[in-house]
Design a protein around this motif. Sequence first.
Motif, mmCIF file in Angstrom:
data_model
loop_
_atom_site.group_PDB
_atom_site.id
_atom_site.type_symbol
_atom_site.label_atom_id
_atom_site.label_comp_id
_atom_site.label_asym_id
_atom_site.label_seq_id
_atom_site.Cartn_x
_atom_site.Cartn_y
_atom_site.Cartn_z
ATOM 1 N N LEU A 126 0.821 -1.211 0.000
ATOM 2 C CA LEU A 126 0.000 0.000 0.000
ATOM 3 C C LEU A 126 0.851 1.255 0.000
ATOM 4 O O LEU A 126 0.473 2.267 -0.597
ATOM 5 C CB LEU A 126 -0.934 -0.016 1.217
ATOM 6 C CG LEU A 126 -1.865 1.190 1.379
ATOM 7 C CD1 LEU A 126 -2.819 1.284 0.191
ATOM 8 C CD2 LEU A 126 -2.644 1.076 2.689
ATOM 9 N N MET A 127 2.011 1.214 0.660
ATOM 10 C CA MET A 127 2.873 2.388 0.717
ATOM 11 C C MET A 127 3.352 2.787 -0.673
ATOM 12 O O MET A 127 3.437 3.978 -0.999
ATOM 13 C CB MET A 127 4.071 2.114 1.626
ATOM 14 C CG MET A 127 5.000 3.314 1.812
ATOM 15 S SD MET A 127 4.174 4.726 2.563
ATOM 16 C CE MET A 127 3.804 4.040 4.180
ATOM 17 N N ALA A 128 3.659 1.811 -1.504
ATOM 18 C CA ALA A 128 4.097 2.102 -2.870
ATOM 19 C C ALA A 128 2.989 2.772 -3.662
ATOM 20 O O ALA A 128 3.232 3.716 -4.421
ATOM 21 C CB ALA A 128 4.549 0.819 -3.566
ATOM 22 N N LYS A 129 1.758 2.307 -3.489
ATOM 23 C CA LYS A 129 0.624 2.901 -4.200
ATOM 24 C C LYS A 129 0.401 4.350 -3.759
ATOM 25 O O LYS A 129 0.164 5.236 -4.589
ATOM 26 C CB LYS A 129 -0.642 2.074 -3.962
ATOM 27 C CG LYS A 129 -0.604 0.678 -4.577
ATOM 28 C CD LYS A 129 -1.871 -0.078 -4.265
ATOM 29 C CE LYS A 129 -1.919 -1.422 -5.000
ATOM 30 N NZ LYS A 129 -0.890 -2.354 -4.524
ATOM 31 N N ILE A 130 0.487 4.594 -2.449
ATOM 32 C CA ILE A 130 0.295 5.956 -1.940
ATOM 33 C C ILE A 130 1.394 6.878 -2.462
ATOM 34 O O ILE A 130 1.137 8.025 -2.853
ATOM 35 C CB ILE A 130 0.269 5.954 -0.401
ATOM 36 C CG1 ILE A 130 -0.929 5.175 0.106
ATOM 37 C CG2 ILE A 130 0.236 7.380 0.142
ATOM 38 C CD1 ILE A 130 -0.966 5.018 1.616
ATOM 39 N N TYR A 131 2.615 6.376 -2.492
ATOM 40 C CA TYR A 131 3.738 7.172 -2.996
ATOM 41 C C TYR A 131 3.518 7.553 -4.468
ATOM 42 O O TYR A 131 3.776 8.688 -4.875
ATOM 43 C CB TYR A 131 5.029 6.381 -2.838
ATOM 44 C CG TYR A 131 6.226 7.046 -3.478
ATOM 45 C CD1 TYR A 131 6.807 8.176 -2.909
ATOM 46 C CD2 TYR A 131 6.771 6.551 -4.656
ATOM 47 C CE1 TYR A 131 7.904 8.786 -3.495
ATOM 48 C CE2 TYR A 131 7.860 7.151 -5.252
ATOM 49 C CZ TYR A 131 8.422 8.268 -4.661
ATOM 50 O OH TYR A 131 9.499 8.885 -5.257
ATOM 51 N N LYS A 132 3.012 6.628 -5.257
ATOM 52 C CA LYS A 132 2.781 6.905 -6.675
ATOM 53 C C LYS A 132 1.647 7.907 -6.864
ATOM 54 O O LYS A 132 1.706 8.760 -7.755
ATOM 55 C CB LYS A 132 2.479 5.598 -7.417
ATOM 56 C CG LYS A 132 3.681 4.664 -7.472
ATOM 57 C CD LYS A 132 3.326 3.299 -8.040
ATOM 58 C CE LYS A 132 4.520 2.366 -7.976
ATOM 59 N NZ LYS A 132 4.219 1.024 -8.522
ATOM 60 N N ILE A 133 0.625 7.809 -6.022
ATOM 61 C CA ILE A 133 -0.479 8.769 -6.102
ATOM 62 C C ILE A 133 0.026 10.178 -5.791
ATOM 63 O O ILE A 133 -0.311 11.146 -6.485
ATOM 64 C CB ILE A 133 -1.612 8.357 -5.145
ATOM 65 C CG1 ILE A 133 -2.293 7.084 -5.640
ATOM 66 C CG2 ILE A 133 -2.639 9.480 -5.003
ATOM 67 C CD1 ILE A 133 -3.307 6.510 -4.677
ATOM 68 N N PHE A 134 0.844 10.296 -4.755
ATOM 69 C CA PHE A 134 1.387 11.616 -4.406
ATOM 70 C C PHE A 134 2.340 12.121 -5.487
ATOM 71 O O PHE A 134 2.408 13.329 -5.741
ATOM 72 C CB PHE A 134 2.090 11.556 -3.048
ATOM 73 C CG PHE A 134 1.194 11.871 -1.891
ATOM 74 C CD1 PHE A 134 1.119 13.157 -1.373
ATOM 75 C CD2 PHE A 134 0.409 10.881 -1.317
ATOM 76 C CE1 PHE A 134 0.278 13.450 -0.313
ATOM 77 C CE2 PHE A 134 -0.430 11.161 -0.258
ATOM 78 C CZ PHE A 134 -0.500 12.457 0.254
ATOM 79 N N SER A 135 3.077 11.240 -6.120
ATOM 80 C CA SER A 135 3.961 11.649 -7.216
ATOM 81 C C SER A 135 3.157 12.234 -8.363
ATOM 82 O O SER A 135 3.541 13.241 -8.968
ATOM 83 C CB SER A 135 4.785 10.452 -7.711
ATOM 84 O OG SER A 135 5.645 9.969 -6.698
ATOM 85 N N LEU A 136 2.014 11.609 -8.664
ATOM 86 C CA LEU A 136 1.138 12.134 -9.708
ATOM 87 C C LEU A 136 0.513 13.462 -9.285
ATOM 88 O O LEU A 136 0.360 14.379 -10.099
ATOM 89 C CB LEU A 136 0.044 11.112 -10.020
ATOM 90 C CG LEU A 136 -0.894 11.436 -11.190
ATOM 91 C CD1 LEU A 136 -0.125 11.604 -12.485
ATOM 92 C CD2 LEU A 136 -1.950 10.338 -11.342
ATOM 93 N N LEU A 137 0.178 13.587 -8.001
ATOM 94 C CA LEU A 137 -0.374 14.840 -7.490
ATOM 95 C C LEU A 137 0.629 15.980 -7.637
ATOM 96 O O LEU A 137 0.243 17.131 -7.881
ATOM 97 C CB LEU A 137 -0.777 14.667 -6.021
ATOM 98 C CG LEU A 137 -1.394 15.895 -5.326
ATOM 99 C CD1 LEU A 137 -2.669 16.340 -6.032
ATOM 100 C CD2 LEU A 137 -1.675 15.582 -3.859
#
Length: 435
Positions: A126-137
Motif C-alpha cells: 500500500l505504501m508504494a501505491k500511496i507514494y505513486k499517487i502523491f507523485s502524480l499529485l
Amino acid sequence: MEMDMDEDLPEFHPINASSKSFHWIITLFILLIIPSISTSLAFANRFHWSLLLQYIATSYSVVESLFLDFPDNVDNHENRTSKGTSWFLSIVLGITIFLGTLLNGSNLVINKFYPHLSKHYNEYGLMAKIYKIFSLLIVLTGWVRVCMAPIALFGFCYGRHTGQCIAHGIMGSAFILYSFVLSLVLVVPWIRKHQLHSSNAQNLKSQEFYDSTIMMLWGIVNTFTEHRWGKEGWNMGDYQHTAMGIIWWGGGLLGMYLSRNNQRTFIPALLLIFTGYSMSQHAQHLQISTKVHSVFGIALMSAGVTRIIEIVFVLKDKACSESGKILSFQYLPPFCLTLSGILFMSATEEQLQLVHDLGSDHSAYILVVSAAAFLIYLWILLCIWLYLKLVGYNEDGEMYNQGYNNIGTEEFELGDVSDVELEVDDDDASTPTER
C-alpha cells in the motif's frame, strides 16, 4: 464590424521581462518536467531515482516559495493564489519525499527511533501505491503552478474576472487531462490489446462508458452551479453554461446505456462536437477574443469528429486495430483535445486584452498557442514512452523478454511491479533474473 485592432493601442512596458522569463522557464523545468520524469520512474518502481529528482524539485520549490516571486507590473506583488499554490506544492513534495524514504528504507527518523517499522513499510504494498499517487499529485500541482505564474506576472484575473479565469483554467486543463487519458489507453500496449485478447471481454467496460459517466456527473454539477436557481436573475452566460450542463448529463446517460456490454459508442464525441459549436458561437467584447473562441470551438469539434471516425470507420467498433498496432490517425483525437484545452485556457478576457494591447492579431496568437499544444502533447507522449521503456516495452509495444519484467497484463494498477536487474549467469548469459 470594425476590427478593434485599428484602435489606438496603449503602451505596454513589462518590468524585468528577461529575468521574469528566465525564472518562469526554470520553474517550468524543475516543477513540472522533472516531477513528470520522477512520476514515470515511480510508476515503473524506480523509487531511488524518482526520489532523487523529487529532492531537486523540493529544494527549488521551497527556495522559490521563500525568496522568489512573480510580481506583476502594477503593485509589484504576487497574488495570493499563485503564492499559495507554491507553498502547497512544497508541502506535497515534502510529504512525497517522506513517503519515499519510508518506502526505500532511508528515512532517518524511522530508522533511528522506530527501526522495527522500517521493514514493515518496505514490505507493505500500500505504501508504494500511496507514494505513486502523491507523485502524480505533484505533477498536477506543478501544472497549476506553472500556469499561475504568468497570471501573477501580468497581474490579471483579479476582481470580477477571477471566476472566468478559474472556469477557463479548470475546463481547459480538463480537456488536456482527457487527452492524457486517451493517450494512455492508446499507447500502453497491454491496455490497447486487453479487450482483444481477454476471454471475458463482455464483462469489461469500453472507454466510452467511463467517458459518458464522467460527462454525466460533470453535467449535473454544471447544471446547478453555474446559476443560483431561484436566487438571482438569468443572463446570457447563465443560459449558455447551464444549457451545456444539461446536454452533458442527458448525453452522458444515453452514452452509458449504449456502451453497456463493452460496446463502443459515439456519444462522448458527439457531446464534444455540440460543446465546441456552442463555444465557437460565444459573442465576445473584442474581435480577437471572438476569433480565438471560434478556433477553440473548431478544435473541440475536430476532436469529436476524429473520435467518431476512429471508432466507427478506423477501428470498426473494436477496441483496437486487428494487428494491435497504433494507427497514425489515432493520435489525432487526443491532440485536438490538447489543442482545444490550451486554446480555452488562453482565451480569458484580460489575457486577450493584453495581446490586443501588445498589437498582435488573432492569427499570430493562435499559432503561438498551437505551438504550446504541440509541446504539451509531446510531453504527454514522452512521459508514457519513458514509463514503457522502464518496464521493458520496445517501440512495437512488445516486451523485450517475458521474464525481464513481470508487469502483469491483466490489470493496470499502481503497484505490483518489481524493480528488475539483469544478472549474467555463467551457464546462460542471456537469462534474465528478477529481484
